[in-house]
Design an enzyme around this catalytic site. Structure first.
Site, PDB file in Angstrom:
ATOM      1  N   LYS A 279      -8.440  15.329  -3.324  1.00 30.01           N
ATOM      2  CA  LYS A 279      -8.582  14.398  -1.839  1.00 30.01           C
ATOM      3  C   LYS A 279      -8.355  15.692  -0.591  1.00 30.01           C
ATOM      4  O   LYS A 279      -7.517  16.321  -0.691  1.00 30.01           O
ATOM      5  CB  LYS A 279      -7.283  13.532  -1.474  1.00 30.01           C
ATOM      6  CG  LYS A 279      -7.534  12.858  -0.112  1.00 30.01           C
ATOM      7  CD  LYS A 279      -6.282  12.066   0.127  1.00 30.01           C
ATOM      8  CE  LYS A 279      -6.502  10.637   0.242  1.00 30.01           C
ATOM      9  NZ  LYS A 279      -5.581   9.807   0.332  1.00 30.01           N
TER      10      LYS A 279
ATOM     11  N   LYS B 202       2.765   1.859   3.370  1.00 28.99           N
ATOM     12  CA  LYS B 202       1.904   2.183   4.528  1.00 28.99           C
ATOM     13  C   LYS B 202       2.393   0.976   5.647  1.00 28.99           C
ATOM     14  O   LYS B 202       2.670   1.336   6.770  1.00 28.99           O
ATOM     15  CB  LYS B 202       0.611   2.201   4.240  1.00 28.99           C
ATOM     16  CG  LYS B 202      -0.288   3.582   3.988  1.00 28.99           C
ATOM     17  CD  LYS B 202      -1.737   3.437   4.248  1.00 28.99           C
ATOM     18  CE  LYS B 202      -2.280   4.499   3.263  1.00 28.99           C
ATOM     19  NZ  LYS B 202      -2.445   4.529   1.929  1.00 28.99           N
TER      20      LYS B 202
ATOM     21  N   LYS C  34      -7.990  -1.618   3.484  1.00 26.75           N
ATOM     22  CA  LYS C  34      -7.605  -0.335   3.278  1.00 26.75           C
ATOM     23  C   LYS C  34      -7.609   0.507   4.882  1.00 26.75           C
ATOM     24  O   LYS C  34      -6.446   0.921   5.364  1.00 26.75           O
ATOM     25  CB  LYS C  34      -8.355   0.423   2.403  1.00 26.75           C
ATOM     26  CG  LYS C  34      -7.863   1.694   2.177  1.00 26.75           C
ATOM     27  CD  LYS C  34      -6.616   1.816   1.108  1.00 26.75           C
ATOM     28  CE  LYS C  34      -6.245   2.951   0.277  1.00 26.75           C
ATOM     29  NZ  LYS C  34      -5.013   2.480  -0.221  1.00 26.75           N
TER      30      LYS C  34
ATOM     31  N   ASP D 196       0.895  -1.200  -0.159  1.00 22.67           N
ATOM     32  CA  ASP D 196       0.074  -0.116   0.028  1.00 22.67           C
ATOM     33  C   ASP D 196       0.762   1.335   0.092  1.00 22.67           C
ATOM     34  O   ASP D 196       1.580   1.650   0.893  1.00 22.67           O
ATOM     35  CB  ASP D 196      -0.950   0.057   1.149  1.00 22.67           C
ATOM     36  CG  ASP D 196      -2.276   1.055   1.103  1.00 22.67           C
ATOM     37  OD1 ASP D 196      -2.222   1.472   0.055  1.00 22.67           O
ATOM     38  OD2 ASP D 196      -2.945   0.851   1.949  1.00 22.67           O
TER      39      ASP D 196
HETATM   40  P1  NAI Z   1      -8.082   4.130 -10.210  1.00 22.28           P
HETATM   41  O1  NAI Z   1      -9.200   3.325  -9.652  1.00 22.28           O
HETATM   42  O2  NAI Z   1      -8.312   5.349 -10.872  1.00 22.28           O
HETATM   43  O3  NAI Z   1      -7.201   2.997 -10.992  1.00 22.28           O
HETATM   44  C1  NAI Z   1      -7.179   1.565 -10.729  1.00 22.28           C
HETATM   45  C2  NAI Z   1      -7.165   0.937 -12.198  1.00 22.28           C
HETATM   46  O4  NAI Z   1      -7.230  -0.396 -11.805  1.00 22.28           O
HETATM   47  C3  NAI Z   1      -8.493   1.142 -12.774  1.00 22.28           C
HETATM   48  O5  NAI Z   1      -8.341   1.781 -14.044  1.00 22.28           O
HETATM   49  C4  NAI Z   1      -9.150  -0.312 -12.843  1.00 22.28           C
HETATM   50  O6  NAI Z   1      -9.771  -0.382 -14.137  1.00 22.28           O
HETATM   51  C5  NAI Z   1      -8.049  -1.068 -12.789  1.00 22.28           C
HETATM   52  N1  NAI Z   1      -8.021  -2.469 -12.344  1.00 22.28           N
HETATM   53  C6  NAI Z   1      -8.775  -3.038 -11.501  1.00 22.28           C
HETATM   54  N2  NAI Z   1      -8.645  -4.499 -11.116  1.00 22.28           N
HETATM   55  C7  NAI Z   1      -7.719  -4.635 -12.191  1.00 22.28           C
HETATM   56  C8  NAI Z   1      -7.261  -5.895 -12.729  1.00 22.28           C
HETATM   57  N3  NAI Z   1      -7.384  -7.055 -12.035  1.00 22.28           N
HETATM   58  N4  NAI Z   1      -6.172  -5.997 -13.229  1.00 22.28           N
HETATM   59  C9  NAI Z   1      -5.691  -4.780 -14.206  1.00 22.28           C
HETATM   60  N5  NAI Z   1      -6.422  -3.583 -13.790  1.00 22.28           N
HETATM   61  C10 NAI Z   1      -7.316  -3.635 -12.790  1.00 22.28           C
HETATM   62  O7  NAI Z   1      -7.282   4.045  -8.789  1.00 22.28           O
HETATM   63  P2  NAI Z   1      -6.134   4.888  -8.461  1.00 22.28           P
HETATM   64  O8  NAI Z   1      -6.398   6.138  -7.683  1.00 22.28           O
HETATM   65  O9  NAI Z   1      -5.054   5.037  -9.812  1.00 22.28           O
HETATM   66  O10 NAI Z   1      -5.134   4.204  -7.233  1.00 22.28           O
HETATM   67  C11 NAI Z   1      -4.661   2.797  -7.592  1.00 22.28           C
HETATM   68  C12 NAI Z   1      -4.372   2.070  -6.449  1.00 22.28           C
HETATM   69  O11 NAI Z   1      -3.239   2.652  -5.623  1.00 22.28           O
HETATM   70  C13 NAI Z   1      -5.438   2.062  -5.572  1.00 22.28           C
HETATM   71  O12 NAI Z   1      -5.630   0.471  -5.125  1.00 22.28           O
HETATM   72  C14 NAI Z   1      -5.292   2.782  -4.524  1.00 22.28           C
HETATM   73  O13 NAI Z   1      -5.834   2.070  -3.121  1.00 22.28           O
HETATM   74  C15 NAI Z   1      -3.649   2.749  -4.206  1.00 22.28           C
HETATM   75  N6  NAI Z   1      -3.256   4.009  -3.464  1.00 22.28           N
HETATM   76  C16 NAI Z   1      -3.460   5.185  -4.198  1.00 22.28           C
HETATM   77  C17 NAI Z   1      -2.886   6.070  -3.311  1.00 22.28           C
HETATM   78  C18 NAI Z   1      -3.217   7.482  -3.920  1.00 22.28           C
HETATM   79  O14 NAI Z   1      -3.503   7.653  -5.109  1.00 22.28           O
HETATM   80  N7  NAI Z   1      -2.648   8.530  -3.252  1.00 22.28           N
HETATM   81  C19 NAI Z   1      -2.355   5.926  -2.245  1.00 22.28           C
HETATM   82  C20 NAI Z   1      -2.166   4.726  -1.619  1.00 22.28           C
HETATM   83  C21 NAI Z   1      -2.655   3.696  -2.345  1.00 22.28           C
END
Ligand code: NAI
Length: 533
Positions: A412, A489, A370, A321
């Site tokens: 955020k 994290k 989370k 994370d």
């Molecule tokens: P997002 O939802 O915009 O992007 C995630 C992408 O993963 C989506 O495009 C989705 O279609 C794709 N996806 C889902 N399941 C999948 C799979 N099995 N295989 C391939 N692709 C898949 O989310 P975001 O904002 O980009 O965050 C991504 C990750 O990073 C999340 O898990 C979040 O918890 C983690 N994270 C983000 C932080 C931040 O943005 N500040 C901080 C800590 C963790």
């Protein structure tokens, strides 16, 4: 006296009997003396009974060999079309091409702010005028240039990267318009998908998937491995790092017969067991292809069998994370308050935002990992201070609330209130409000992680004569790359290793490790010469 900041095109050469720069092998060989103190905590000492605790100093000697030439690096993001994945992509493309873009407040130029590798510096030492001299990390040990990284990845959504950037609403339209010709050609590979592992509300975007029953888990694994090989071959890459930046999954079950060791995990994939998560499939594929795998979400991708597989194959892994905004603040604030002898009694933190990741976390099952991850980020700092927290298991009352507010998109909002007891129990309350695009905080971590995983994969180490026979072999660093805890994290560590959450300690560990690779002593901030005589 001031300070000197060396520019990014500088290369440092350490002149010492302990360090050799070998040409033409292109290798840095450094002998590093690791001084530490060993404590024998006797019966009763940790329970507060008066006793003498014996402390001895130890020194171990290690020899590091680091290939000095970075390799042509490919970065495959799982979740490439998400907010983080598309923001990383835009930054690499914009910096590579030097694209500038118009906003209503003026023209913007690209940068890599927020990365340690490109935008921060480390202290090298003092010059003869007594000035502190600072240099970028890449001056100590050559690192991959982020603009040279070749990008690919998977996503359950088949949108090309231009459309993914637009969907994310993180970057300015004038920038995306200019990047479009290249970004449009970037289309995510088909994803390993199992709808039982992510929220039902993600189903609408799942149009680019390998799904059962058409694909068994073994077939998904084989396809992911083939994807990595083809990407490597098509781009003549020397090395690939895979980073999970897809949505948080629910926890998968951990049972000896399911995933207790590498063999049972591989057998469960063969048997198409429903409890093998997509993220574990990606991790196994990466490990079997010799590519480091970094888990940016809180789920338990690294089940025991996956950890064993990484050890068997000597492949670096890092989790869990990403530690981006609020958590970083939290660990800095806890360091400050508890480090100053102020007893935090309550920490109440709220996030609200409206991006897709938050939307998927509205599902209670997905929120569980989370929530656990966000709640545990101060444990080591609290446990380090038995003056303030003297009762067994005593912790501040730590409440974490997150809410989905669609209108805010990726922006955020984080409000945190810390209430502490100070001198003579006087109360001290701090309220902090942060507002930032979530992906602007997170995307730089992904680039750093890929660049540093490539570096640490180039390192070989052995204990030296006094501690081990001369014949001891050079080996890779342990597969669990806890030296990158700064970015996580809940840092993944070996069972015998403490989890460090304190941001200061994490950053010192990484910087001192890089100094060790070139035979420099750890930074101690004493400036002793100036304090004596
Ligand atoms: P997002 O939802 O915009 O992007 C995630 C992408 O993963 C989506 O495009 C989705 O279609 C794709 N996806 C889902 N399941 C999948 C799979 N099995 N295989 C391939 N692709 C898949 O989310 P975001 O904002 O980009 O965050 C991504 C990750 O990073 C999340 O898990 C979040 O918890 C983690 N994270 C983000 C932080 C931040 O943005 N500040 C901080 C800590 C963790």
């Amino acid at each position: 006296v001031g300070a000197v900041a060396l520019s990014s095109d500088v290369t440092l050469r350490v002149e010492s009997d302990d360090v050799r720069y070998l040409e033409p092998e292109g290798e840095i060989r450094a002998t590093y003396r690791h001084a530490s103190s060993h404590v024998r905590v006797g019966e009763g000492a940790d329970a507060g009974a008066p006793s003498v605790v014996r402390v001895s100093t130890t020194e171990k000697v290690f020899e590091f060999r680091t290939k000095s030439k970075p390799r042509k690096l490919g970065l495959m993001q799982v979740g490439w079309g998400g907010n983080n994945g598309s923001t990383v992509t835009a930054a690499v493309l914009a910096n590579r091409s030097g694209t500038t873009w118009a906003t209503r407040t003026g023209t913007q130029t690209p940068n890599f702010f927020g990365t340690l590798t490109q935008a921060s510096t480390m202290r090298v030492g003092s010059d003869d005028k007594g000035r502190d001299v600072f240099a970028p990390m890449s001056a100590f040990v050559p690192l991959v240039e982020p603009t040279q990284i070749v990008l690919s990845g998977w996503d359950i959504s088949g949108l090309n990267l231009k459309d993914a950037m637009l969907r994310a609403q993180v970057l300015e339209p004038d920038l995306i318009r200019q990047l479009a010709p290249e970004a449009e050609k970037m289309v995510p590979l088909r994803a390993a998908y199992d709808e039982s592992f992510i929220a039902q509300n993600q189903k609408v975007r799942a149009d680019n998937i390998m799904e059962s029953p058409a694909y068994t888990k073994r077939q998904m694994l084989e396809q992911l491995r083939a994807d990595i090989r083809e990407f490597k071959q098509a781009n003549a890459l020397e090395f690939v790092v895979v980073v999970w930046t897809a949505n948080s999954e629910r926890y998968s079950e951990v049972r000896p017969e399911l995933n207790g060791c590498a063999d049972t995990l591989l057998a469960s994939i063969e048997k198409n067991d429903a409890e093998v998560s997509p993220s574990t499939l990606y991790a196994v594929a990466s490990i079997l292809e010799g590519c480091p795998y970094i888990n940016g979400s809180p789920q338990n991708t690294f089940v025991p069998g996956c950890l064993e597989l990484a050890e068997q194959h000597g492949v670096l892994i890092c989790g869990d994370d990403f530690k981006s905004g609020q958590t970083k603040m939290k660990s800095v604030l806890c360091d400050y308050l508890i480090g100053c002898g102020i007893k935090i009694k309550t920490m109440v933190t709220y996030n609200h935002l409206g991006n897709n990741d938050m939307y998927q976390l509205t599902d209670g099952v997905m929120w569980k990992p989370k929530s656990a991850s966000k709640s545990r980020v101060i444990e080591d700092v609290v446990q380090s201070n038995g003056q303030l927290y003297s009762q067994p298991g005593e912790m501040p009352d730590h409440v974490v609330v997150v809410k989905y507010v669609e209108f805010l998109g990726d922006s955020k909002r984080d409000v945190s209130e810390y209430t502490s007891e100070g001198f003579m129990n006087g109360h001290y309350t701090s309220i902090i409000h942060n507002s930032c695009l979530d992906s602007i905080l997170c995307a730089p971590l992904i680039l750093d992680l890929a660049i540093l995983a490539e570096l640490f994969d180039r390192v070989r180490v052995r204990p030296c004569a006094r501690d081990a026979p001369e014949s001891s072999e050079f080996v890779k660093m342990h597969p669990i790359l806890s030296v990158l805890s700064f970015y996580m994290k809940i840092p993944l560590v070996r069972p015998e290793e403490p989890i460090i959450n304190s941001l200061n300690r994490q950053k010192s560990c990484l910087e001192n490790m890089i100094r060790a690779l070139v035979g420099l002593p750890p930074e101690n901030h004493l400036l002793l010469d100036t304090k004596i005589a």
